[in-house]
Design an enzyme around this catalytic site. Sequence first.
Site, PDB file in Angstrom:
ATOM      1  N   ASN A  11      28.584  30.220 111.462  1.00 53.17           N
ATOM      2  CA  ASN A  11      28.115  28.631 110.492  1.00 53.17           C
ATOM      3  C   ASN A  11      26.996  28.163 112.300  1.00 53.17           C
ATOM      4  OD1 ASN A  11      28.326  25.669 111.147  1.00 53.17           O
ATOM      5  ND2 ASN A  11      29.557  25.287 111.377  1.00 53.17           N
ATOM      6  N   LYS A  13      24.681  25.429 111.880  1.00 50.94           N
ATOM      7  CA  LYS A  13      25.191  23.923 112.046  1.00 50.94           C
ATOM      8  C   LYS A  13      23.446  23.491 112.135  1.00 50.94           C
ATOM      9  CE  LYS A  13      29.469  24.815 115.257  1.00 50.94           C
ATOM     10  NZ  LYS A  13      29.966  24.005 115.840  1.00 50.94           N
ATOM     11  N   HIS A  96      33.785  20.735 107.049  1.00 53.18           N
ATOM     12  CA  HIS A  96      33.619  21.159 108.652  1.00 53.18           C
ATOM     13  C   HIS A  96      33.985  20.047 109.338  1.00 53.18           C
ATOM     14  CE1 HIS A  96      31.956  21.804 112.564  1.00 53.18           C
ATOM     15  NE2 HIS A  96      32.482  22.841 112.530  1.00 53.18           N
ATOM     16  N   GLU A  98      32.746  18.526 112.226  1.00 54.56           N
ATOM     17  CA  GLU A  98      31.941  17.229 111.977  1.00 54.56           C
ATOM     18  C   GLU A  98      31.210  16.850 111.133  1.00 54.56           C
ATOM     19  OE1 GLU A  98      28.625  20.593 113.238  1.00 54.56           O
ATOM     20  OE2 GLU A  98      30.338  21.193 115.048  1.00 54.56           O
ATOM     21  N   GLU A 166      40.313  25.258 112.933  1.00 53.72           N
ATOM     22  CA  GLU A 166      39.299  25.213 114.281  1.00 53.72           C
ATOM     23  C   GLU A 166      39.848  23.995 114.933  1.00 53.72           C
ATOM     24  OE1 GLU A 166      35.307  27.260 113.167  1.00 53.72           O
ATOM     25  OE2 GLU A 166      35.314  24.677 112.385  1.00 53.72           O
ATOM     26  N   GLY A 172      32.722  24.233 120.409  1.00 56.16           N
ATOM     27  CA  GLY A 172      31.204  23.975 120.804  1.00 56.16           C
ATOM     28  C   GLY A 172      31.386  23.969 122.540  1.00 56.16           C
ATOM     29  N   SER A 212      34.692  28.462 120.390  1.00 56.94           N
ATOM     30  CA  SER A 212      33.860  28.659 120.718  1.00 56.94           C
ATOM     31  C   SER A 212      34.913  30.518 120.789  1.00 56.94           C
ATOM     32  CB  SER A 212      34.677  28.608 122.528  1.00 56.94           C
ATOM     33  OG  SER A 212      34.101  27.089 122.503  1.00 56.94           O
TER      34      SER A 212
HETATM   35  P1  PGA Z   1      31.868  26.950 117.927  1.00 54.88           P
HETATM   36  O1  PGA Z   1      31.839  26.275 117.376  1.00 54.88           O
HETATM   37  O2  PGA Z   1      32.205  28.742 117.874  1.00 54.88           O
HETATM   38  O3  PGA Z   1      30.633  27.036 118.704  1.00 54.88           O
HETATM   39  O4  PGA Z   1      33.002  26.735 118.734  1.00 54.88           O
HETATM   40  C1  PGA Z   1      33.178  26.714 115.824  1.00 54.88           C
HETATM   41  C2  PGA Z   1      32.881  25.717 113.946  1.00 54.88           C
HETATM   42  O5  PGA Z   1      32.252  24.803 115.132  1.00 54.88           O
HETATM   43  O6  PGA Z   1      32.252  26.605 113.448  1.00 54.88           O
END
Ligand code: PGA
Length: 254
Positions: A11, A13, A96, A98, A166, A172, A212
């Site tokens: 992803n 983003k 997601h 976000e 997640e 992140g 992460s």
């Molecule tokens: P990250 O994000 O691996 O940077 O923690 C995962 C995601 O949001 O899909």
Amino acid sequence: MSTRRPIVAGNWKMNTTIAEGLALVDAMLPKLQTFDAVDRVVCPPFVSLSAIAERLRGTPIRLGAQNLYAEAKGAFTGEIAPGMLAGLVDYVIIGHSERRQYFGEDDALVNRKVRAALEVGFVPIVCVGESLEQHERGETESFVTSQVRAAFDGIGDLGTVVVAYEPIWAIGTGRAATPEGANATIALIRATVGDQAGAAVASALRIQYGGSVTADNFAAFSAQPDIDGALVGGASLRPDQFTDIVRLAAESVT
Ligand code: PGA
């Protein structure tokens, strides 16, 4: 050992210009193409999809969108309809955290988006996961199962769906869940889908861990019996990291 085929999705983003995205796939492609035991997906920003689709043509790497809207067309400024993505992508990330957090997407909209994605034949990667507060209050199980129930409520055929668990506090932050903890929640997600869609669908359902994930921690996740790959954010922008995560997924089944 599970018979489910692992799926690792990157992803990206809101990162990479078209040129940067092309450079990123070029850097990953040679290695990425070798791990046939794993479904490999990259999810660049919308504006890069056409160029990257062209670059991936004839390779086993599949393309995903990071979002879509649930309506076929009309006055929805700035949104992208499923039909506009048809022929470009095979996967679409839905719900997601976000999107839920910053853009107000609720369970009802997630459900509509899952339906819209399935209607045009995409594989939805449906994201669920609890906040830090919920985690600390011991509400992970009740919250995540309610998200899963709502996402798939009333949908007859969940055949192709992928779920990504997640935990928001792990995204992140560099603070991944424990592999055992993630596996326990993922097993619960599987049981919840079993209640909704039957045991056969649940046992075939692929559920990723996300939050992460790196090449350094992923082996322990992919060794867990209910974890079928990863949804990778930050590390998917680093060719060595992403290809190593895919390699570890391949090694877990071969
Ligand atoms: P990250 O994000 O691996 O940077 O923690 C995962 C995601 O949001 O899909």
